[in-house]
Design an enzyme around this catalytic site. Structure first.
Site, PDB file in Angstrom:
ATOM      1  N   LYS A  68       0.810  -1.225   0.000  1.00 59.50           N
ATOM      2  CA  LYS A  68       0.000   0.000   0.000  1.00 59.50           C
ATOM      3  C   LYS A  68       0.844   1.277   0.000  1.00 59.50           C
ATOM      4  O   LYS A  68       0.426   2.298  -0.524  1.00 59.50           O
ATOM      5  CB  LYS A  68      -0.977   0.005   1.189  1.00 59.50           C
ATOM      6  CG  LYS A  68      -2.085  -1.034   1.021  1.00 59.50           C
ATOM      7  CD  LYS A  68      -3.122  -0.928   2.112  1.00 59.50           C
ATOM      8  CE  LYS A  68      -4.168  -2.024   1.942  1.00 59.50           C
ATOM      9  NZ  LYS A  68      -5.265  -1.913   2.908  1.00 59.50           N
ATOM     10  N   ASN A  89      -4.893   1.972  -1.689  1.00 61.00           N
ATOM     11  CA  ASN A  89      -5.400   0.615  -1.935  1.00 61.00           C
ATOM     12  C   ASN A  89      -6.083   0.499  -3.297  1.00 61.00           C
ATOM     13  O   ASN A  89      -6.505  -0.583  -3.677  1.00 61.00           O
ATOM     14  CB  ASN A  89      -6.368   0.169  -0.824  1.00 61.00           C
ATOM     15  CG  ASN A  89      -7.736   0.782  -0.972  1.00 61.00           C
ATOM     16  OD1 ASN A  89      -7.891   1.866  -1.524  1.00 61.00           O
ATOM     17  ND2 ASN A  89      -8.755   0.092  -0.493  1.00 61.00           N
ATOM     18  N   ASN A 154      -3.368   2.680  22.212  1.00 63.42           N
ATOM     19  CA  ASN A 154      -2.452   1.755  21.545  1.00 63.42           C
ATOM     20  C   ASN A 154      -1.481   1.147  22.548  1.00 63.42           C
ATOM     21  O   ASN A 154      -1.202   1.739  23.596  1.00 63.42           O
ATOM     22  CB  ASN A 154      -1.667   2.500  20.454  1.00 63.42           C
ATOM     23  CG  ASN A 154      -0.954   1.560  19.505  1.00 63.42           C
ATOM     24  OD1 ASN A 154      -1.508   0.528  19.110  1.00 63.42           O
ATOM     25  ND2 ASN A 154       0.274   1.893  19.142  1.00 63.42           N
TER      26      ASN A 154
HETATM   27  P1  ATR Z   1      -1.651  -2.565  10.379  1.00 63.48           P
HETATM   28  O1  ATR Z   1      -1.406  -2.069   8.995  1.00 63.48           O
HETATM   29  O2  ATR Z   1      -2.384  -3.874  10.452  1.00 63.48           O
HETATM   30  O3  ATR Z   1      -2.284  -1.523  11.257  1.00 63.48           O
HETATM   31  P2  ATR Z   1       0.805  -2.101  11.797  1.00 63.48           P
HETATM   32  O4  ATR Z   1       1.024  -0.756  11.206  1.00 63.48           O
HETATM   33  O5  ATR Z   1       1.959  -3.022  12.013  1.00 63.48           O
HETATM   34  O6  ATR Z   1      -0.210  -2.948  10.939  1.00 63.48           O
HETATM   35  O7  ATR Z   1       0.025  -1.893  13.198  1.00 63.48           O
HETATM   36  C1  ATR Z   1      -0.397  -2.959  13.984  1.00 63.48           C
HETATM   37  C2  ATR Z   1      -1.198  -2.413  15.155  1.00 63.48           C
HETATM   38  O8  ATR Z   1      -1.629  -3.484  15.988  1.00 63.48           O
HETATM   39  C3  ATR Z   1      -0.418  -1.475  16.052  1.00 63.48           C
HETATM   40  O9  ATR Z   1      -1.318  -0.572  16.663  1.00 63.48           O
HETATM   41  C4  ATR Z   1       0.179  -2.457  17.065  1.00 63.48           C
HETATM   42  O10 ATR Z   1       0.571  -1.873  18.293  1.00 63.48           O
HETATM   43  P3  ATR Z   1       2.026  -1.174  18.438  1.00 63.48           P
HETATM   44  O11 ATR Z   1       1.929   0.145  17.753  1.00 63.48           O
HETATM   45  O12 ATR Z   1       2.231  -1.045  19.911  1.00 63.48           O
HETATM   46  O13 ATR Z   1       2.995  -2.121  17.791  1.00 63.48           O
HETATM   47  C5  ATR Z   1      -1.024  -3.360  17.279  1.00 63.48           C
HETATM   48  N1  ATR Z   1      -0.700  -4.703  17.757  1.00 63.48           N
HETATM   49  C6  ATR Z   1      -0.074  -5.687  17.090  1.00 63.48           C
HETATM   50  N2  ATR Z   1       0.002  -6.816  17.823  1.00 63.48           N
HETATM   51  C7  ATR Z   1      -0.612  -6.543  18.996  1.00 63.48           C
HETATM   52  C8  ATR Z   1      -0.871  -7.292  20.188  1.00 63.48           C
HETATM   53  N3  ATR Z   1      -0.493  -8.565  20.315  1.00 63.48           N
HETATM   54  N4  ATR Z   1      -1.549  -6.669  21.174  1.00 63.48           N
HETATM   55  C9  ATR Z   1      -1.944  -5.405  21.055  1.00 63.48           C
HETATM   56  N5  ATR Z   1      -1.710  -4.628  19.971  1.00 63.48           N
HETATM   57  C10 ATR Z   1      -1.056  -5.194  18.964  1.00 63.48           C
END
Ligand code: ATR
Length: 279
Positions: A68, A89, A154
């Site tokens: 993306k 997208n 977050n």
């Molecule tokens: P996406 O495009 O799916 O949003 P990303 O930019 O990697 O992918 O973001 C993933 C999101 O899910 C983030 O908010 C991440 O939290 P962090 O910013 O602290 O990394 C959150 N996330 C991923 N795994 C998680 C988990 N096990 N528990 C809680 N939050 C999670």
């Protein structure tokens, strides 16, 4: 000649987009083809793959993970919502050689909640879980619906703060980590945009964020209710729950409308895809 479209990504084999666009084409009587095309970045770059599709006469493509941002960079004209999301997208190939990059994810989510969930955003207190790419894509369209306020929570609080500060709006946007979500009044609409559901994990938030009539919306979807939807029902049995299949179909509908100038109805397509998923 039948107009050609595709979704590109890596992996792509399990994409539901070809099915969704076939159903839209049937519903609206449009003559088009739509395939799933794998772009393996070890073999060719995103840009060279897209140029090839343009040369082969494709009219546009949907772009999914992990491309993306590449699509954003590739587009020669970026819509305001693509700029806000910093991700694209949907690409529209124009005859003059320009490529329009748009992002329909946010509007897909907003319309799914408004139309299929029957929940207008106006004056609603909204809680968003997560601050990654998926959440970044939905904030602008959501703000345009004039909610009363938005709180972004977050795992990494700092990332939520940075995201919240990017928007120049009169609507109050606050941010925190999981522990510090204000819970006094609860939230009308709670959207889970973390990728935690993928690992069958819940963001560790207090059930006090839920009100009796909250909508708990998970941007993930599956054949079964997600763990986040189950959590909401367990703590507030009257709460409304939705998964992100409607967002997937909704973003596809907006892309279809950009390409074809016809807006398909999402509800019957969501129902058909859900039925196929149930096997
Ligand atoms: P996406 O495009 O799916 O949003 P990303 O930019 O990697 O992918 O973001 C993933 C999101 O899910 C983030 O908010 C991440 O939290 P962090 O910013 O602290 O990394 C959150 N996330 C991923 N795994 C998680 C988990 N096990 N528990 C809680 N939050 C999670």
């Amino acid at each position: 000649m039948t107009d050609k479209y595709a979704v590109v990504g890596y992996p792509i084999a399990h994409s539901k987009s070809p099915l969704i666009h076939r159903l839209f084409a049937e519903q609206t009587g449009q003559d088009l083809s739509y395939e799933a095309i794998l772009i393996d970045s070890e073999e060719r770059s995103f840009a060279s793959a897209i140029i090839e599709l343009q040369q082969q006469g494709y009219q546009g493509v949907n772009v999914t993970l992990p491309y993306k941002l590449d699509a954003f960079e590739y587009a020669t004209i970026k819509t305001a919502r693509a700029q806000s999301a910093h991700a694209v997208n949907t690409l529209v190939f124009q005859e003059a050689g320009e490529t329009v990059g748009d992002n329909t994810d946010g509007l897909g989510l907003v319309k799914d909640i408004e139309q299929n969930g029957q929940r207008p955003f106006q004056n609603q207190r909204v809680l968003i879980l997560g601050a990654g790419g998926a959440v970044q894509g939905i904030l602008q369209p959501l703000l345009e619906r004039h909610p009363a306020s938005i709180h972004i929570a977050n795992r990494t609080a700092q990332r939520a703060h940075v995201l919240g500060q990017r928007f120049n709006t009169a609507i109050p946007i606050t941010a925190s980590g999981w522990e510090d979500i204000p819970t006094e009044s609860g939230y009308d609409i709670i959207i889970n945009g973390t990728s935690a559901s993928l690992e069958n994990k819940l963001p560790p938030i207090s059930p006090k964020v839920l009100k009796a009539d909250s909508l708990a919306y998970d941007m993930m979807y599956g054949a079964q209710p997600t763990i986040f939807m189950e959590w909401a029902k367990q703590h507030q049995s009257q709460s409304q729950v939705m998964d992100g299949l409607g967002m997937l179909v909704g973003q596809a509908a907006e892309a279809f409308s950009l390409w074809r100038g016809v807006q398909p109805e999402t509800a019957p397509v969501i129902a058909q895809v859900r039925q196929i998923m149930a096997g």
